[in-house]
Design a protein around this motif. Structure first.
Motif, PDB file in Angstrom:
ATOM      1  N   LYS A   1      32.953 172.278  34.176  1.00 24.99           N
ATOM      2  CA  LYS A   1      33.936 172.176  33.099  1.00 24.99           C
ATOM      3  C   LYS A   1      33.372 172.833  31.843  1.00 24.99           C
ATOM      4  CE  LYS A   1      36.077 168.295  32.589  1.00 24.99           C
ATOM      5  NZ  LYS A   1      36.374 166.873  32.238  1.00 24.99           N
ATOM      6  N   GLN A   2      34.184 173.631  31.190  1.00 25.90           N
ATOM      7  CA  GLN A   2      33.809 174.202  29.900  1.00 25.90           C
ATOM      8  C   GLN A   2      34.965 173.981  28.942  1.00 25.90           C
ATOM      9  OE1 GLN A   2      32.338 178.232  29.935  1.00 25.90           O
ATOM     10  NE2 GLN A   2      32.646 178.482  27.737  1.00 25.90           N
ATOM     11  N   ASN A   3      34.685 173.267  27.849  1.00 28.54           N
ATOM     12  CA  ASN A   3      35.734 172.912  26.895  1.00 28.54           C
ATOM     13  C   ASN A   3      35.321 173.413  25.515  1.00 28.54           C
ATOM     14  OD1 ASN A   3      37.886 171.817  25.556  1.00 28.54           O
ATOM     15  ND2 ASN A   3      37.086 169.715  25.602  1.00 28.54           N
ATOM     16  N   GLY A   4      35.757 174.610  25.157  1.00 25.09           N
ATOM     17  CA  GLY A   4      35.388 175.157  23.850  1.00 25.09           C
ATOM     18  C   GLY A   4      33.896 175.380  23.747  1.00 25.09           C
ATOM     19  N   ASP A   5      33.237 174.577  22.919  1.00 26.15           N
ATOM     20  CA  ASP A   5      31.798 174.745  22.699  1.00 26.15           C
ATOM     21  C   ASP A   5      30.972 173.838  23.587  1.00 26.15           C
ATOM     22  OD1 ASP A   5      30.989 172.342  20.229  1.00 26.15           O
ATOM     23  OD2 ASP A   5      32.919 172.564  21.206  1.00 26.15           O
TER      24      ASP A   5
ATOM     25  N   GLU B   1      29.061 184.621  19.037  1.00 25.98           N
ATOM     26  CA  GLU B   1      27.753 184.041  19.327  1.00 25.98           C
ATOM     27  C   GLU B   1      27.842 183.023  20.457  1.00 25.98           C
ATOM     28  OE1 GLU B   1      25.500 184.363  14.989  1.00 25.98           O
ATOM     29  OE2 GLU B   1      26.571 182.530  15.532  1.00 25.98           O
ATOM     30  N   LEU B   2      28.932 182.268  20.501  1.00 21.00           N
ATOM     31  CA  LEU B   2      29.114 181.285  21.568  1.00 21.00           C
ATOM     32  C   LEU B   2      29.218 181.977  22.922  1.00 21.00           C
ATOM     33  CD1 LEU B   2      29.686 178.300  22.369  1.00 21.00           C
ATOM     34  CD2 LEU B   2      32.116 178.845  22.112  1.00 21.00           C
ATOM     35  N   ARG B   3      30.025 183.049  23.002  1.00 26.65           N
ATOM     36  CA  ARG B   3      30.169 183.755  24.271  1.00 26.65           C
ATOM     37  C   ARG B   3      28.844 184.371  24.695  1.00 26.65           C
ATOM     38  NH1 ARG B   3      32.688 181.152  26.550  1.00 26.65           N
ATOM     39  NH2 ARG B   3      31.995 182.539  28.210  1.00 26.65           N
ATOM     40  N   THR B   4      28.095 184.906  23.732  1.00 30.74           N
ATOM     41  CA  THR B   4      26.788 185.496  24.053  1.00 30.74           C
ATOM     42  C   THR B   4      25.835 184.440  24.587  1.00 30.74           C
ATOM     43  OG1 THR B   4      27.051 187.219  22.378  1.00 30.74           O
ATOM     44  CG2 THR B   4      24.800 186.721  23.101  1.00 30.74           C
TER      45      THR B   4
ATOM     46  N   PHE C   1      18.204 178.894  23.201  1.00 29.28           N
ATOM     47  CA  PHE C   1      18.911 178.583  21.961  1.00 29.28           C
ATOM     48  C   PHE C   1      17.969 178.560  20.758  1.00 29.28           C
ATOM     49  CE2 PHE C   1      23.420 177.600  22.163  1.00 29.28           C
ATOM     50  CZ  PHE C   1      23.664 177.690  23.519  1.00 29.28           C
ATOM     51  N   ASP C   2      16.668 178.397  20.995  1.00 28.25           N
ATOM     52  CA  ASP C   2      15.718 178.465  19.880  1.00 28.25           C
ATOM     53  C   ASP C   2      15.777 179.815  19.184  1.00 28.25           C
ATOM     54  OD1 ASP C   2      13.038 176.481  21.424  1.00 28.25           O
ATOM     55  OD2 ASP C   2      14.860 175.904  20.335  1.00 28.25           O
ATOM     56  N   GLN C   3      16.252 180.832  19.906  1.00 28.08           N
ATOM     57  CA  GLN C   3      16.362 182.176  19.331  1.00 28.08           C
ATOM     58  C   GLN C   3      17.757 182.445  18.770  1.00 28.08           C
ATOM     59  OE1 GLN C   3      13.360 183.549  19.417  1.00 28.08           O
ATOM     60  NE2 GLN C   3      12.746 181.776  20.659  1.00 28.08           N
ATOM     61  N   GLN C   4      18.626 181.454  18.813  1.00 29.89           N
ATOM     62  CA  GLN C   4      20.011 181.621  18.370  1.00 29.89           C
ATOM     63  C   GLN C   4      20.253 180.897  17.046  1.00 29.89           C
ATOM     64  OE1 GLN C   4      22.382 183.238  20.470  1.00 29.89           O
ATOM     65  NE2 GLN C   4      20.752 183.672  21.937  1.00 29.89           N
ATOM     66  N   ARG C   5      21.310 181.285  16.347  1.00 32.02           N
ATOM     67  CA  ARG C   5      21.736 180.534  15.163  1.00 32.02           C
ATOM     68  C   ARG C   5      22.359 179.203  15.579  1.00 32.02           C
ATOM     69  NH1 ARG C   5      26.587 180.497  11.389  1.00 32.02           N
ATOM     70  NH2 ARG C   5      27.713 181.487  13.082  1.00 32.02           N
TER      71      ARG C   5
ATOM     72  N   ARG D   1      32.695 173.305  12.045  1.00 33.31           N
ATOM     73  CA  ARG D   1      32.373 173.810  10.699  1.00 33.31           C
ATOM     74  C   ARG D   1      32.037 175.295  10.750  1.00 33.31           C
ATOM     75  NH1 ARG D   1      27.544 174.770   8.823  1.00 33.31           N
ATOM     76  NH2 ARG D   1      26.500 173.453  10.358  1.00 33.31           N
ATOM     77  N   LEU D   2      31.255 175.699  11.752  1.00 31.36           N
ATOM     78  CA  LEU D   2      30.872 177.106  11.860  1.00 31.36           C
ATOM     79  C   LEU D   2      32.094 177.987  12.096  1.00 31.36           C
ATOM     80  CD1 LEU D   2      27.664 176.690  14.058  1.00 31.36           C
ATOM     81  CD2 LEU D   2      27.751 177.283  11.634  1.00 31.36           C
TER      82      LEU D   2
END
Length: 634
Positions: A52-56, A30-33, A79-83, A18-19
């Motif tokens: 393994k890393q699959n997208g998100d 934001e994901l890469r950061t 992640f508490d500091q992230q959107r 959705r995002l």
């Protein structure tokens, strides 16, 4: 290939698709950061390896359970500091390592735990708990045994508590064993139930026979929530005086509300138990209809200043009586009777309770029995699904009399505030103004000042703020109400509605489904919010089923007709969409695209624009029919 024992961590971003649909560039950045600045350093600090890393999502392995738990806590703190919000699952098991990747049942269990986890949460298996340091024992919350896709046996699931993290819904917190003689249960609160805006009364006759049998939340689908479920049936009035029926009803609602404050139970809303009270005597049928494991039945006889209360707890699956008790007391001891009854039920159904919940249970709502009696009468006169102006005004007068006797009676102030806000929202008397909404909010806020832990007070404030357009404040108040009483379906539904407006669609859907589980016979508004949340997450076929249920019971419900129109248009079923729009305009001549654009039902999200586009494709009028008629007449 190499087989070995490993600690497996699975992580996944909540609502990533959705995002990305809303803002692809921002979300990807934001994901890469997050991976570079949060996940990678935590892995390095704890000796973990991302395989393994699959997208998100990602899969990592560790050699130590404690290192994995440290990494999970560090990651979630970041992640508490992230959107973005992350879910984590951790398991210990055999894995097959092949060409840098890992496979096996141990990996599958970790993935299933991650899927169950709350946003911001960390769910772990029994194997992780058993392998962790003893100093961590109090950090785990047992959530019970849960079914998981493609895994034959139920998983024994635990959540890891952490500062600033979500408080998990659980079967119990590890702690002191509850002894019936030691447990002090909640004193009488108020069972007054509110709902959101523009509610229709619930027509119960023949309603259950018309409901779609496929709806799992009303049927016998197996519950994922392992907590004991209980329904308190309306206590019978044995006084011989029908005018005293309100007292037995009030006693039922107070006991239900007191039980609902225990997060270790699932408690059905009193309105739903009233709807099936005609099946009294057939406990197994009641259990199946409400999908509960236990039923409480009782009676109350009030004669002068004497009170006799009898109650029994029954296993609805077998019909066996767990316990039976009777109380002969002075009527002023009604609160003690309620506390003892609640204590017995909780002690029988919940093995452990949190210390703070037990400490919070010792509360007496008022020292004035006459004021309490007036509140019971007020509640019997006006319910959330009643539409009579006379009943609303009578209830308001009764609350005011109660406050004359005890100005510090917080429950009475919240109830009084509700009469003003509900009247303004539903135009029951036809005389409510913006000033009435302000009065209602003022009374509800005063109730919270008198009792900062009164869930009902925050619930009323939430509806009042929504009415005045302070949607952020309404969301915050709804969250507080649910935190104080996790079994209050109206609060859950108010929270779900607010979350839809702020784009928290997955959370909104979870809360709407939970509210309907706790209130199977709920008014149409529940189906509307549930359908709205399903529309928001684009589960259109499920949304259509839920909305059809609403329209079976209330064919002219404008809210449900609105969502049905949008669903048809989103599925490109344009003939049906335009037909639904005609029914909507007929049911609500004030409806218009201009009004929807102003109301911002889905906030300022991209979904709001798609929603308006769906309505436009269904030939929605730009301005209200009544306004158009006036223009033609002019």
């Amino acid at each position: 290939m190499d087989r070995k024992l490993a600690v497996i961590m699975a992580g996944d971003i909540v609502g990533y698709s959705r995002l990305m649909a809303e803002d692809e560039a921002r979300t990807y950045a934001e994901l890469r950061t997050a991976f570079d600045a949060v996940i990678a350093p935590a892995m390095a600090n704890a000796g973990g390896q991302i395989v393994k890393q699959n997208g998100d999502g990602f899969l990592a392995i560790f050699t130590s359970v404690n290192d994995a738990l440290d990494a999970a806590e560090e990651i979630q703190a970041g992640f508490d500091q992230q959107r973005l919000r992350l879910r984590i699952g951790i398991n210990v098991g055999d894995v097959i390592e092949d060409q840098g990747d890992v496979y096996g049942d141990g990996v599958n269990v970790a993935a299933r735990l991650e899927a169950m986890a709350d946003p911001g949460g960390i769910f772990v298996s029994r194997a992780v708990v058993d392998s962790a340091e003893r100093t961590r024992a109090k950090s785990f919350v047992h959530l019970g045994r849960r079914a998981a896709k493609n895994i034959p046996e139920r998983l024994d699931v635990f959540a890891l508590k952490r500062p600033g993290g979500p408080r998990p819904a659980r079967s119990w917190y590890p702690g002191s064993l509850v002894r019936p003689q030691a447990l002090l249960a909640s004193a009488a609160a108020v069972g007054l139930v509110l709902i959101g805006l523009s509610i229709q009364p619930l027509p119960l006759s023949a309603m259950m026979a018309q409901l779609p049998a496929s709806l799992p939340f009303l049927g016998q689908a197996e519950r994922a929530d392992p907590r004991p479920s209980v329904a308190v049936m309306p206590f019978q009035n044995m006084s011989g005086d029908p005018a005293q029926a309100y007292f037995a009803t009030g006693l039922t609602e107070d006991i239900t509300t007191a039980l609902a404050r225990s997060a270790g139970l699932q408690v059905i809303d009193p309105s739903s138990t009233s709807a099936v009270s005609g099946e009294r005597g057939d406990v197994r049928a009641i259990g199946k209809r409400l999908n509960v494991a236990y039923v409480v039945e009782g009676s109350a006889r009030r004669a002068g200043d004497q009170l006799r209360v009898a109650a029994q707890l029954i296993d609805a699956r077998t019909g066996v009586h767990v316990w039976t008790e009777s109380y002969d007391r002075h009527v002023e001891d009604v609160f003690a009777v309620e506390s003892e009854l609640t204590a017995q039920i909780v002690a029988s159904l919940v093995s452990y309770v949190d210390e703070s919940e037990r400490a919070d249970a010792v509360r007496r709502p008022t020292g004035n029995l006459q004021a309490y009696d007036l509140v019971l009468q007020a509640r019997s006169r006006f319910k959330h699904d009643a539409r009579g102006a006379d009943d609303l005004l009578a209830a308001r007068a009764l609350y005011q009399k109660a406050l004359e006797l005890d100005p510090s009676y917080a429950v009475a102030r919240a109830g009084l505030g509700a009469t003003y806000i509900v009247d303004h929202a539903q135009r029951i008397t036809g005389r409510a103004t913006e000033r009435d909404a302000e009065i209602g909010l003022s009374e509800a806020r005063q109730a919270i000042r008198l009792d900062p832990n009164l869930a009902l007070g925050y619930q009323v404030v939430s509806f009042g703020l929504s009415m005045t357009g302070d949607h952020a404040g309404a969301l915050q108040a709804a969250e507080r109400s649910v935190a104080l009483n996790p079994n209050e379906p109206d609060s859950l539904m108010a929270l779900a509605k607010a979350q839809v407006r702020f784009g928290r669609y997955d959370e909104a859907l979870t809360n709407a489904e939970r509210a309907r589980r706790l209130h199977p016979m709920a008014p149409e508004y529940y189906a509307y919010v549930h359908g709205q949340a399903l529309y928001a997450v684009r589960r259109l076929d499920e949304a259509a089923t839920v909305i059809r249920e609403c329209l079976i019971r209330a064919p002219q419900d404008a809210n449900c007709l609105l969502i049905q129109t949008a669903i048809f248009a989103a599925r490109s079923e344009m003939a049906d969409a335009q037909a639904a729009m005609k029914r909507l305009v007929s049911a609500d001549p004030q409806f218009s695209l201009a009004a929807e654009r102003s109301y911002r039902r889905f906030g300022d999200s991209p979904l709001m624009e798609r929603f308006l586009t769906d309505l436009t494709r269904a030939s929605a009028p730009e301005t209200a029919r009544t306004l158009q008629a006036k223009v033609r007449e002019g």
